[in-house]
Enzyme design. Structure first.
Site, mmCIF file in Angstrom:
data_model
loop_
_atom_site.group_PDB
_atom_site.id
_atom_site.type_symbol
_atom_site.label_atom_id
_atom_site.label_comp_id
_atom_site.label_asym_id
_atom_site.label_seq_id
_atom_site.Cartn_x
_atom_site.Cartn_y
_atom_site.Cartn_z
ATOM 1 N N GLY A 87 -39.432 75.877 48.406
ATOM 2 C CA GLY A 87 -40.919 76.091 48.631
ATOM 3 C C GLY A 87 -40.971 77.483 49.302
ATOM 4 O O GLY A 87 -40.048 78.172 49.825
ATOM 5 N N ARG A 173 -48.071 90.523 46.487
ATOM 6 C CA ARG A 173 -47.389 90.601 45.101
ATOM 7 C C ARG A 173 -48.264 89.960 44.065
ATOM 8 O O ARG A 173 -49.258 88.946 44.380
ATOM 9 C CB ARG A 173 -46.003 89.903 45.387
ATOM 10 N N ASP A 249 -34.839 78.478 41.198
ATOM 11 C CA ASP A 249 -36.015 78.992 41.959
ATOM 12 C C ASP A 249 -36.507 80.287 41.977
ATOM 13 O O ASP A 249 -37.455 80.584 42.327
ATOM 14 C CB ASP A 249 -35.929 78.521 43.437
#
Length: 491
Positions: A87, A173, A249
């Protein structure tokens, strides 16, 4: 002033997809840079972003009224080992904006403080990794490679503790989305088939709407992600890029380059090159990247099995068939790119061997990857230009043995020498974010609070295919004492 107007579709998914969490305010935010062209593209006033109010948003000290800040949940294979819960441990998604082209884009603050996924970390980012990601992601954009983008960077006025005390920073971002292979793994590993289905439906609607009209939407989704990743990795190899940490990920289902940690660019061509300090066994070496991408896609296919067919054997066969398309898609994109880099407009038997023989000669003779192909662009129009290319080889005879085959192949192509030169200059960059240049920018900012080198490097890298004589010094490889042998994750 045009402030961001967020419309957060991902935050409308069930709560198990994310945690609702606000950024942690910082002591004394100070603007480093706003990416004005990107802000304009997103419909955000760059002057507002640079204002006191805008900087407060970029630092996480103020939340826009329309934002829904969340930290997304995902899992992932890290260097082959599965971690069921990762996460966003230091990134907070403010929400999504619709850009001027009608495309939905994520806006995320990286380094914005602790979240429920921080796993004991401080949730912050040091200045060096923020500058690295800003420089490299914007360079990749200019090179024409799908990538997340840097909208802005600010310092926080606070220190973060890594191996030492370092100035803190926050990167804003922008991405097509932050959905990863690991996001699917989060739900699949819990047996949450409905969660996988909802996520797949969301990805189809957002990234691959054509799949919704397919006879088998989830197979069409897998096919689309496989092709997007095959083409992306081919583009990485064609500019000498090494991601450095290709965990599941860090693999975007949107087909964008994401998470610039210990990334690097080749100087001399070496297919076994590894720069990442944490890649101790070369799992993510330059030439291993296509195979790793296919391995990661296999993990995605495993997550989608319940959606592909009711029968397990049929679903597995379907997944295998989809994954088998990776190799030809990659080969087509990579070999096509190599032909263009050699000035070849048509495909003929022997072209792959011609390119491979050049690469082998480069590897055996320590030839600089970027300068060799840029030099060939000039040599295509003027045989005298070959002298510069020859000088890049420890044994110039290796180039001399290869070059006549290339020149004969060029003579078989349509167009004159000038056309070949122009076409090659358009795909063979003069400027890449060389590791020693990025490191010099970081050192100037961290050690001396001097951001002028950062600004100048961004100016140069914004036009990688132009000659830019005034910045010719940025083309060269590092001197022996400037070589960067390792890059670091920075978390």
């Amino acid at each position: 002033m045009a402030q961001p107007a967020f419309d957060s579709a991902y935050a409308r998914l069930p709560d198990r997809f994310f945690a609702r969490v606000a950024p942690t305010p910082v002591a004394a935010p100070r603007l480093i840079r706003v990416n004005a062209p990107l802000a304009t593209e997103l419909g955000i006033d760059p002057d507002w972003l640079a204002s006191e109010e805008g900087v407060a948003v970029l630092a996480g000290n103020r939340i826009p009224d329309t934002a829904t800040p969340i930290a997304t949940a995902y899992a992932g294979h890290q260097f082959g080992g599965f971690v069921p819960q990762l996460g966003d441990g230091r990134a907070i998604l403010l929400g999504e904006v619709i850009d001027r082209g009608g495309t939905r884009r994520d806006v995320q603050l990286k380094g914005a403080g602790r979240t429920p996924f921080s796993r004991g970390g401080d949730g912050r980012a040091a200045l060096g990794p923020v500058l690295r990601e800003y420089v490299v992601s914007e360079a990749m954009q200019a090179l024409g490679i799908p990538t997340t983008r840097a909208l802005a960077a600010v310092t926080t006025g606070e220190r973060v503790i890594r191996e030492t005390m370092l100035p803190g920073a926050v990167l804003t971002r922008v991405a097509s989305s932050h959905i990863r292979v690991g996001t699917f793994q989060f739900f699949a590993s819990r047996g949450d088939v409905e969660g996988v289905r909802m996520l797949a439906d969301h990805v189809i609607a957002r990234h691959y709407p054509h799949a919704a009209d397919a006879e088998r939407p989830y197979r069409a989704l897998l096919d689309a992600v496989v092709r997007a990743q095959a083409e992306l990795i081919a583009r990485w190899l064609l500019v000498g890029f090494i991601h450095g940490v290709m965990n599941t990920d860090n693999t975007s289902v949107a087909g964008e380059t994401i998470d610039y940690g210990p990334c690097a660019f080749l100087d001399e061509y070496d297919p076994k090159a590894v720069f990442s300090s944490i890649d101790r066994h070369g799992r993510y070496a330059y030439a291993n990247q296509p195979a790793i991408a296919q391995w990661n896609l296999t993990r995605l296919a495993e997550c989608l099995l319940p959606l592909l067919a009711d029968d397990n054997d049929a679903a597995a066969a379907d997944a295998v068939e989809s994954l088998e398309a990776f190799a030809p898609a990659f080969h087509q994109a990579y070999q096509g790119g190599l032909r263009r880099k050699l000035g070849l407009f048509t495909e003929r038997e022997g072209d792959a061997a011609l390119a491979d023989d050049l690469l082998q000669a480069m590897a055996a003779n320590g030839a600089d990857f970027t300068l060799t192909f840029r030099g060939l662009s000039e040599a295509a129009a003027d045989e005298e230009g070959a002298a510069a290319v020859r000088s890049l080889f420890a044994d110039p005879g290796a180039y001399d043995a290869w070059a006549p085959r290339w020149r004969q192949r060029l003579r078989e192509e349509p167009g004159d020498a000038a056309a070949h030169r122009e076409a090659m200059l358009a795909v063979n960059p003069a400027f890449i974010p060389r590791n020693h240049r990025v490191e010099a920018v970081i050192r100037a900012a961290v050690d001396r609070d001097d951001f002028a080198p950062f600004d100048e490097l961004l100016t140069v890298l914004a036009r990688p295919y132009d000659s830019q004589p005034a910045f010719a010094r940025y083309m060269g490889p590092p001197a022996a004492q400037e070589r960067v042998l390792q890059t670091f994750c920075g978390t």
